[in-house]
Motif scaffolding. Structure first.
Motif, short mmCIF file in Angstrom:
data_model
loop_
_atom_site.label_atom_id
_atom_site.label_comp_id
_atom_site.label_asym_id
_atom_site.label_seq_id
_atom_site.Cartn_x
_atom_site.Cartn_y
_atom_site.Cartn_z
N ALA A 739 0.81 -1.22 0.00
CA ALA A 739 0.00 0.00 0.00
C ALA A 739 0.84 1.27 0.00
CB ALA A 739 -0.94 -0.02 1.20
N GLU A 740 1.84 1.36 0.85
CA GLU A 740 2.58 2.62 1.03
C GLU A 740 4.06 2.51 0.63
OE1 GLU A 740 1.22 5.43 2.02
OE2 GLU A 740 -0.76 4.68 2.59
N SER A 741 4.43 1.48 -0.11
CA SER A 741 5.86 1.20 -0.29
C SER A 741 6.55 2.19 -1.22
CB SER A 741 6.07 -0.22 -0.82
OG SER A 741 5.35 -0.40 -2.01
N GLU A 742 7.67 2.69 -0.73
CA GLU A 742 8.58 3.52 -1.51
C GLU A 742 9.53 2.58 -2.27
OE1 GLU A 742 8.70 6.92 -1.78
OE2 GLU A 742 6.79 6.87 -0.69
N PRO A 743 10.33 3.12 -3.23
CA PRO A 743 11.25 2.26 -3.99
C PRO A 743 12.12 1.36 -3.11
CG PRO A 743 11.21 4.42 -4.98
CD PRO A 743 10.33 4.50 -3.75
#
Length: 988
Positions: A739-743
């Motif tokens: 849902a909120e994952s950054e690279p």
């Protein structure tokens, strides 16, 4: 004072009182004077009349520069004038009836004068000014001032030209050889005679000038005839000076330096041995037992160690038995004093204790059994090692609290000890029994020594025991014969008075861990091992560095002893109760959270203990429940109260949750998948409940990256621990993590999917089909920034993270393809990304800088061809894929990319990639038959001007079943085409 003198004084002023503009003008004025054609005459005149040292120095510096730079363009008359003037100054003579008192000036002026004279010698000796040295000798009778100047000139000659200690140009080396050859023929014997006469005459009246002369002579011994010094006149004089009580230490040390130069003179081994024997060096042994810090003792110590090195070297090089006997006798004679010097005197920087002792120990490897005196030498070598590895007591407090000075000293000593411990291991191989007895006695002595030395001696003795353990194989340690058994039992049962000291406590625990194989075989000592780690010597040590390290070492001990610890589990858990309660207690909330590192190691150790099948199920459940229940309760309470926490409380609670997850993660490492899923599913149920609780963290704190990372790590752990029974929890976990994952987080997410695919293969197809479109959409949009990036900003942290994501994506796609999951690419929701995936793989298989990634991309294509393409007559599973492979992939990857000069057949990784490319052609032929072959040969080969006969040979090789022959032929074909094109063709 004229303008020149004023300008020189101003230019040298460092007081800050002179205006910077005025000083700059003075410097420029002085520089212009140097360009004056009559600068040499001006400087010599100033040197005769002006007593200002600044003016004298500037004039000598100017002369030095002019001679060095403009000597070739000077007139004969000017050269004669400079030569005569400089020589007269050095000899204390008048110039045109005017006395020049440069020799009355400070040392740095005389050194500069000698440098000017040596520059003239560089250009003029011996061809133009052949008599410079011979002409100087009669002037030595004028006394100490001229003798001192002559010594300075010879020293300058050595520094500027002769010495091999400085880098030289080829021209300088040739000039040095010319000067030395001329001096040997013309004046060296006279100079040596002068040295002898001066020292004999002035030894009582002016010992300082004698020391100056001998220091100068020492430099020349290495290249003059040794017979001029090593004779019945000079050697007795030098020993007489060394042994004369009434003389100055400076003179006696200078004499020792000369004898050391004689000893170190290069010559054949037999001649050297005769010379060394003739010296009767034992006469000076008594001189090192007085004041160990004096100049004389340092000089004598350097002489004795230098002598020992030369004797040892001779013993290796001589061949006759008589010579070997002589070298052994000389070595036996000098070694006791060498050992004393090593332990009590300041060592000469040029002497390596370890190198010498290693060389001597090597000579004993072939001797069996060792003679009594050799055994004594072994003991003395061990004593030297023991002395050398001891910390200086002045750093005791710094090392205990580990401040900046303590860290630097610990690092320095760690580096310094490496070679000494190698030496210790060599000694241990030559004489294991003597080594062990020495270490036993050192430990016993250290325990009873006075408190002011206790810490350093105990630490050094324990370090010796640790280093000895490093050299022993597992078998020898398990058997533990004789003294080893005594050493280990003494170690375990001893309570050192200085155990509170950090360095002692650390090495004590490291040493116990080092000998754990012994305890593994001798279980009667296990209670002693546990006590050492669990009481105030280990995990409960007051120093946090010690307790942290003890936690880690204890975990390693548990891993090794495992089932042997089952009877002690209750005792261990009781001892660790206070440590565990810092995590399980509801009052755990603290403004200074406990370091998670030691907690992780403690919980891992407990997990290893209680996770064994040897533990009864009921007890195992109780143990695990007593740990998991309070930890999960804390998490649940924090999650319920999350909305009412102020920012400071929230930060503390987040840190606490992180530590709880780390603790649970570590605890679970002790439980195998078989135990929690098959033999004891009730234990697995407890971990499932824990996973359920921890997944709630992602809902309550969706944007807290450290918590998300810790939960992800725990999911990884549960995949290994719970096996397929983790499946019901995965949809929720993956949804929240995605849902909120950054690279950076996406990398971790892809690694989790890779783990699932590698472990469960096609069982995760449904899960993968669900998340793949989201992954593809997100990843393809962000990695485009890597392709678009250029310029100075390309090395930003963001770009580095994106590159890491891109690299992980290739692995992800490769794992999908190679685990029979390629149908995921064709699912209705994923099909929109199929073209993007194919283009990425195509471009990367042809152009990516990393050949490992290129190989992975080619392997993906090979697998997709096998999965999606039936035989040549079959129906297409993926419309357009066959044409894409034949018309685009085959020619671009298998032909154009390998013809590019960047494709280097000399590189090992490139050769592996080439093998995959050849295999791809074979698979394409097997699947597509003549459809592939006709297009590749009729469209691809003509575009690169491939001769018809080679194209036909290629077809034949491809149809044959010999891969090795195909690969070899295709490589030679490409090299032929490269040579033919000679770089003129630009490939697509």
């Amino acid at each position: 004072m004229d303008d020149v003198e004023k300008a020189i004084l101003i230019s040298f002023d460092e007081s800050g009182a002179i205006d910077s503009e005025l000083k700059s003008q003075a410097v420029n004025f002085c520089q212009k004077i140097k360009e004056n054609p009559s600068i040499c005459s001006l400087c010599i005149e100033k040197l005769c009349f002006c007593k200002l040292v600044q003016v004298q120095f500037w004039c000598l510096q100017a002369l030095h520069e002019v001679i060095r730079v403009k000597y070739g363009s000077m007139s004969l008359e000017e050269k004669n004038f400079i030569r005569k003037s400089i020589f007269s100054m050095a000899c204390f003579e008048g110039i045109d009836d005017k006395m020049c008192a440069v020799l009355d000036s400070p040392a740095f002026i005389k050194n500069k004068l000698s440098q000017v004279l040596v520059t003239l010698i560089y250009f003029e000796y011996p061809l133009i000014w052949s008599s410079v040295f011979v002409d100087f000798l009669p002037h030595l009778s004028k006394g100490a001032a001229v003798i001192d100047m002559f010594s300075r000139i010879l020293n300058a000659l050595d520094d500027e030209l002769v010495s091999v200690d400085y880098p030289r140009t080829a021209v300088e080396v040739a000039v040095a050889a010319r000067v030395k050859d001329a001096m040997r023929c013309q004046c060296v014997p006279q100079i040596v005679r002068a040295w002898y006469d001066i020292v004999s005459m002035y030894r009582n009246s002016d010992p300082e000038i004698c020391a100056t002369v001998l220091d100068c002579m020492r430099r020349y011994v290495s290249w003059i005839d040794i017979g001029l010094i090593a004779n019945d006149a000079f050697i007795p004089l030098l020993f007489e000076l060394m042994l004369a009580d009434g003389l100055s230490e400076q003179l006696r040390a200078a004499a020792a330096g000369c004898v050391l130069a004689v000893v170190s003179k290069r010559m054949d081994a037999q001649s050297k041995l005769s010379l060394l024997k003739s010296l009767q060096i034992s006469r000076v042994f008594g001189l090192v037992s007085d004041d160990n810090d004096s100049e004389l003792v340092s000089g004598i110590a350097a002489l004795i160690t230098g002598y020992a090195v030369e004797v040892l070297e001779c013993s290796k090089r001589v061949n006759s038995e008589d010579a070997k006997v002589v070298s052994t006798e000389l070595l036996d004679e000098v070694l006791p004093t060498v050992f004393y010097v090593m332990q009590n005197c300041e060592m000469d920087a040029a002497f390596s204790v370890v190198q010498f002792l290693s060389g001597y120990v090597a000579t004993m490897k072939t001797l069996s059994p060792l003679q009594e005196n050799k055994m004594l030498h072994i003991s003395q070598i061990l004593e030297v090692i023991f002395t050398q590895i001891r910390y200086d007591p002045m750093y005791r407090n710094n090392l205990d609290i580990l401040d900046k000075i303590g860290v630097e000293e610990e690092n320095r000593m760690s580096e310094f000890r490496k070679d000494l411990f190698v030496l210790l291991r060599n000694v241990g191989r030559v004489s294991p029994e003597v080594t062990r007895i020495f270490i036993r006695n050192s430990l016993a002595s250290a325990i009873t020594s006075s408190s002011d030395k206790n810490v350093e001696e105990v630490e050094a003795a324990l370090s010796l025991l640790y280093a000895l353990g490093e050299s022993m194989n597992d078998e020898a340690m398990k058997v533990g014969n004789g003294l080893l058994s005594e050493l280990v039992t003494n170690l375990l049962s001893t309570r050192f008075p200085c155990h509170s000291n950090r360095v002692v406590a650390l090495v004590y625990l490291e040493t116990i861990a080092r000998y754990m194989k012994f305890n593994q075989e001798n279980v009667q000592y296990v209670p002693l091992v546990l006590a050492a780690f669990l009481d105030e010597r280990g995990i409960h040590h007051p120093n946090i560095y010690v307790s942290h390290r003890a936690s880690y070492l204890f975990m390693r001990v548990v891993k090794l002893l495992k089932s042997k610890l089952v009877p002690f589990i209750e005792t261990i858990l009781q001892s660790l109760q206070d440590v565990v309660s810092r995590f399980t207690s509801m009052s755990f909330v603290s403004k200074e959270p406990t370091g998670s590192e030691d907690g992780a190691h403690i919980f891992e150790a407990i997990g290893l203990l209680i996770g064994m099948e040897d533990v009864p199920l009921e007890k195992q459940s109780d143990y695990l429940s007593s740990l998991l229940t309070p930890l999960c309760q804390q998490v649940e309470v924090t999650l319920m109260n999350s909305k009412v926490l102020n920012p400071e409380e929230s930060t503390i609670q987040i840190a606490n949750i992180q530590q709880i997850i780390v603790a649970i993660n570590a605890l679970s490492k002790g439980f195998s998948e078989r135990l929690v899923t098959s033999s004891r599913p009730a234990i697995g149920h407890m971990f499932k409940q824990t996973l359920d609780v921890l997944l709630q963290i992602l809902v309550v704190f969706p944007k807290v990256e450290p918590l998300r990372t810790k939960v992800l790590s725990f999911v990884h752990r549960m995949v290994d621990t719970l096996g397929a029974s983790v499946f019901p929890y995965l949809p929720k976990a993956l949804e929240q993590l995605l849902a909120e994952s950054e690279p950076k987080e996406m990398v971790g997410f892809l690694l989790l999917l890779n783990q699932l695919m590698c472990k469960f293969s096609t069982l995760v197809r449904d899960i993968l089909e669900e998340v793949f479109p989201t992954i593809a959409g997100r990843v393809f949009s962000v990695i485009q920034r890597v392709a678009d990036s250029s310029g100075p900003e390309i090395n930003t942290e963001e770009i580095r993270e994106l590159r890491e994501l891109q690299k992980t994506l290739y692995t992800f796609l490769h794992v999908i393809a190679t685990h029979d999951l390629s149908s995921v690419f064709l699912s209705p929701r994923s099909r929109d990304y199929l073209n993007s995936i194919m283009q990425l793989l195509l471009h990367s298989s042809c152009h990516h800088k990393d050949t490992v990634i290129r190989k992975a991309c080619v392997q993906i294509f090979v697998k997709l061809i096998k999965d999606w393409c039936a035989s040549s007559s079959g129906e297409e599973k993926v419309p357009g894929f066959k044409n894409f492979i034949i018309e685009t992939f085959a020619t671009n990857c298998c032909l154009y990319s390998v013809l590019d000069k960047s494709f280097d057949f000399r590189d090992a990784n490139t050769l592996v990639l080439f093998g995959e490319i050849v295999l791809a052609q074979k698979v394409m032929y097997e699947k597509f038959g003549d459809d592939f072959l006709v297009h590749f040969v009729s469209k691809g080969f003509p575009s690169v001007h491939c001769p018809q006969n080679l194209a036909e040979q290629y077809c034949q090789k491809l149809k044959d079943s010999d891969m090795k022959a195909l690969r070899s032929f295709y490589q030679s074909l490409l090299e032929h085409l490269r040579h033919q094109q000679n770089g003129s063709l630009v490939f697509r």
